[in-house]
Write an enzyme that holds these catalytic residues in place. Structure first.
Site, PDB file in Angstrom:
ATOM      1  N   GLY A 353       0.827  -1.196   0.000  1.00 27.01           N
ATOM      2  CA  GLY A 353       0.000   0.000   0.000  1.00 27.01           C
ATOM      3  C   GLY A 353       0.860   1.243   0.000  1.00 27.01           C
ATOM      4  O   GLY A 353       2.074   1.192   0.204  1.00 27.01           O
ATOM      5  N   GLN A 354       0.210   2.391  -0.232  1.00 29.04           N
ATOM      6  CA  GLN A 354       0.932   3.649  -0.298  1.00 29.04           C
ATOM      7  C   GLN A 354       0.067   4.758   0.271  1.00 29.04           C
ATOM      8  O   GLN A 354      -1.146   4.789   0.047  1.00 29.04           O
ATOM      9  CB  GLN A 354       1.308   3.974  -1.749  1.00 29.04           C
ATOM     10  CG  GLN A 354       2.148   5.235  -1.907  1.00 29.04           C
ATOM     11  CD  GLN A 354       2.724   5.363  -3.304  1.00 29.04           C
ATOM     12  OE1 GLN A 354       2.565   4.489  -4.136  1.00 29.04           O
ATOM     13  NE2 GLN A 354       3.415   6.463  -3.567  1.00 29.04           N
ATOM     14  N   GLY A 358       4.484   7.469   3.016  1.00 27.30           N
ATOM     15  CA  GLY A 358       5.421   6.475   2.542  1.00 27.30           C
ATOM     16  C   GLY A 358       4.732   5.292   1.900  1.00 27.30           C
ATOM     17  O   GLY A 358       3.506   5.254   1.732  1.00 27.30           O
ATOM     18  N   LYS A 390       7.561  -0.174   6.290  1.00 26.18           N
ATOM     19  CA  LYS A 390       7.115   1.154   5.836  1.00 26.18           C
ATOM     20  C   LYS A 390       8.333   1.994   5.517  1.00 26.18           C
ATOM     21  O   LYS A 390       9.154   2.290   6.378  1.00 26.18           O
ATOM     22  CB  LYS A 390       6.274   1.832   6.916  1.00 26.18           C
ATOM     23  CG  LYS A 390       5.725   3.193   6.482  1.00 26.18           C
ATOM     24  CD  LYS A 390       4.768   3.744   7.514  1.00 26.18           C
ATOM     25  CE  LYS A 390       4.156   5.057   7.060  1.00 26.18           C
ATOM     26  NZ  LYS A 390       3.182   5.583   8.051  1.00 26.18           N
ATOM     27  N   ASP A 487      -6.455   9.584  11.559  1.00 22.26           N
ATOM     28  CA  ASP A 487      -6.566   9.088  10.180  1.00 22.26           C
ATOM     29  C   ASP A 487      -7.285   7.743  10.164  1.00 22.26           C
ATOM     30  O   ASP A 487      -6.838   6.795   9.518  1.00 22.26           O
ATOM     31  CB  ASP A 487      -5.180   8.970   9.555  1.00 22.26           C
ATOM     32  CG  ASP A 487      -5.229   8.929   8.031  1.00 22.26           C
ATOM     33  OD1 ASP A 487      -6.264   9.340   7.463  1.00 22.26           O
ATOM     34  OD2 ASP A 487      -4.259   8.484   7.409  1.00 22.26           O
TER      35      ASP A 487
END
Length: 678
Positions: A353-354, A358, A390, A487
């Site tokens: 994932g992105q 990062g 990460k 988040d």
């Protein structure tokens, strides 16, 4: 012309002045140590804590066995001259050490004052190797190392537990002296804690090395004894590099452990003369003084700029590493090359994932689990561990801020529904965090990935929401500091092999401290986050609170039950709705069940679905003080509290909600009783 010749003569004298300045200590003496001193040293497996150099991990770390560390002064010293025969620099050093053990510890292994070619710690140098060598390199003349050891654990080649020795490229001392008959106990019983002043003198002319010791209390000055405890003759030119580092090295074993502390340090090194070559003077004058002067000045300027930038980069990295290693309970440090290999050089095929901070890669870590120190490598066994790495996208100062923010938040968090941090890496400006691997990926993937033909079962969805609520309650109420995640969304909720939820990605998380909980801290344009998950008051106040986290949780609840993204508009009867407005409209019209994901094909519990949808609306209340708090949320999810009462018409966001955020203290704000009724 005479003036020009004078200028060039002065210019030619600059290197000699530089050489002299390079050997003048700028920071010595150190009468105590604090975080401002990190830039003065290189740290490897060590830190500054409690006013001392902690050469091996200090008492706040959870793991003290089988550790090695090294601390060296930030720059090397010129100890002999390749231009002048038989010239070796004299030096004097004085330091105060304390080797501590508690009632349950047997002392081991030892501390050493070291002169070395660099500041790196050899691999597997814990235990008997004192952070100096290992079973492969011990005795190698290429070590270019001389040390004075203060040994607390007897090996076959040692006279006893407490002794000092002169070591050259090996831990087997060229000469050692037992301390038993001198009233010196290097690692005494805890009720007899003793600091020792140590003086080491080296005469570059006679090549005599002398070591003096005396018990001292705290920072009280004591007289140097008349007679040395250890003395020997050694020509340093035969054993160390022309430019070498001064510092300390230490290790612990298993089960023998101790804390290796240095409280004070002073160092004086003789400045060696520089041999002058007059040939260059004639050449320079012959080809034209003005041109050479101009070229020289340009080179000097470029050299100073490069040196300044390089020094700043080295100092920043030393500060980063020192700060990280001084954090209590910090997990292990990984080598960059091992993580690079585990992720197949961060190959695109390994990407999980992105995000804004990062990219996360899947990795397969192959490690060897060895036995006790000094054991043969033939006895090691290989282990394979899946990890998630990460890699921060910004390797500059701002990227370091992001790296620190996530690491300092998550490294002490311990909860079964939070992704566990395994370690970190910071080498050559590359910033990496290592997490446990979640085999079932993210919640977002299971809700929307077209390559996944099977939808989440109803029981899985309920279990996931309960796990996220439990993690959020821990962050807001059970951890010793209040943490806002900031988040919360489906892509940051990961699933283990049994579909248990693990809340991850703490890149935006912050500890609430003295009102420092604003998004403006991150120096990003606007309010970070994903549309649909960000509470409305955040766009007005720029602040994140536990209540804004609850709003994000409400969006996740509606998303999980409906199978629809909060950020995607829903077209219904010639109108477009956000997810929360659509569910509120269905609730007003008495048909809230139509919001349940059609892919479940009625294979769900009607009462549970109704309760969860109402909970999602209650958490999505536009006024932050009207949202339920995490204890009530958890009870509603578990069925011990009834579904919240939600008004049929969605309330309007009002200005007083913002005013209360600004005017209310943290303590009051976090204890507002959330209303679940009209």
């Amino acid at each position: 012309m005479i003036i020009c010749i004078f200028v060039i003569l002065q210019f030619l004298a600059i290197p000699a002045a530089w050489a002299q300045a390079a050997n003048e200590p700028k920071d010595f003496p150190f009468t105590q140590f604090d975080v401002s001193d990190y830039s003065s040293f290189h740290f490897r497996g060590s830190s500054i804590a409690h006013g001392a150099l902690q050469v091996t991990p200090d008492s706040e770390n959870l793991e003290l066995t089988n550790k090695s560390g090294r601390i060296t002064y930030k720059r090397p010293y010129r100890l002999w001259s390749s231009d002048i025969d038989d010239v070796v620099a004299s030096f004097n050093t004085h330091f105060v050490i304390n080797i501590f053990r508690n009632n349950e510890w047997e002392a081991g292994e030892g501390l050493a004052f070291v002169i070395a070619p660099d500041y790196e710690v050899p691999e597997n140098s814990y235990g008997q190797w004192l952070g100096l060598t290992n079973d492969t390199t011990d005795g190698d003349t290429e070590n270019k190392m001389v040390a004075i050891e203060f040994d607390t654990k007897k090996q076959d080649f040692d006279p006893d537990n407490d002794h000092i020795g002169l070591n050259i490229n090996t831990i087997k001392s060229k000469k050692n002296v037992s301390l038993n008959g001198l009233g010196i106990d290097l690692a005494p019983h805890p009720d007899k804690v003793t600091n020792y002043s140590v003086w080491i003198q080296y005469d570059g002319k006679t090549k005599a090395m002398e070591v003096f010791m005396a018990a001292t209390s705290g920072s009280t000055n004591v007289e140097k004894p008349v007679e040395p405890i250890l003395n020997d003759t050694i020509n340093l030119k035969d054993y160390v590099k022309e430019e070498s580092y001064f510092g300390f090295s230490a290790s612990t074993g298993n089960p023998d452990i101790q804390l290796n502390c240095v409280w004070q340090w002073n160092l004086e090194v003789e400045v060696l003369p520089v041999k002058k070559d007059r040939t260059w003077l004639k050449i320079v004058i012959g080809v034209g003084v003005p041109g050479i002067v101009l070229l020289g000045l340009i080179c000097v300027m470029l050299g100073l700029i490069y040196k300044k930038k390089r020094k700043r980069a080295i100092d920043e990295e030393s500060l980063v590493l020192g700060t990280l290693k001084s954090l209590p309970g910090i997990p292990r440090e990984f080598r960059y090359k091992d993580l690079k290999k585990a992720t197949n050089n961060f190959h695109e095929s390994m990407k999980l994932g992105q995000g804004g901070f990062g990219v996360v890669y899947r990795g397969v870590l192959h490690e060897k689990d060895g036995g006790q120190h000094g054991a043969s490598t033939a006895s090691t066994t290989a282990s394979t561990t899946e990890i998630a790495v990460k890699r921060f996208s910004r390797d500059n100062v701002k990227g370091q801020d992001d790296f620190f923010a996530e690491l300092t938040i998550i490294h002490r968090l311990r909860h079964k529904h939070l992704v566990r941090l395994l370690g970190w890496s910071h080498e050559k400006g590359k910033l990496l965090l290592v997490y446990e691997f979640m085999p079932n990926g993210s919640l977002e993937k299971h809700l929307y990935d077209s390559s996944n033909p099977n939808t989440l079962h109803w029981s899985h969805r309920c279990k996931i929401l309960t796990g996220v609520a439990s993690a959020l309650h821990y962050l807001h109420n059970e951890y010793d500091q209040k943490v806002v995640h900031r988040d919360l969304k489906a892509s940051n909720i990961l699933l283990d092999s049994h579909y248990n939820a693990r809340l991850g990605d703490f890149g935006l998380a912050r500890v609430l401290d003295n009102e420092r909980n604003s998004y403006a801290e991150l120096e990003l344009g606007g309010v970070p986050g994903t549309m649909g998950y960000v509470a409305p008051e955040c766009f007005h106040t720029g602040k994140a609170t536990p209540e804004s986290d609850v709003y994000g949780f409400g969006a996740v609840v509606l998303e999980v039950i409906s199978g629809r993204s909060p950020g995607v508009r829903i077209h219904h009867e010639q109108q477009h709705y956000s997810l929360v407005d659509w569910v509120w409209m269905l609730h007003r019209e008495g048909r809230i069940q139509e919001a349940v994901d059609k892919r479940l094909q009625n294979d769900y519990n009607f009462d549970e679905a109704n309760r969860l949808l109402l909970l999602g609306l209650a958490c999505s209340h536009p006024i932050d003080s009207e949202r339920p708090q995490t204890p009530a949320i958890y009870q509603i999810l578990s069925g011990t509290l009834p579904a919240p009462h939600v008004r049929p018409f969605k309330p309007v966001f009002t200005w007083p909600s913002m005013v209360s955020t600004f005017s209310t203290s943290d303590t009051t704000l976090f204890n507002i009783t959330s209303s679940t009724s009209s």
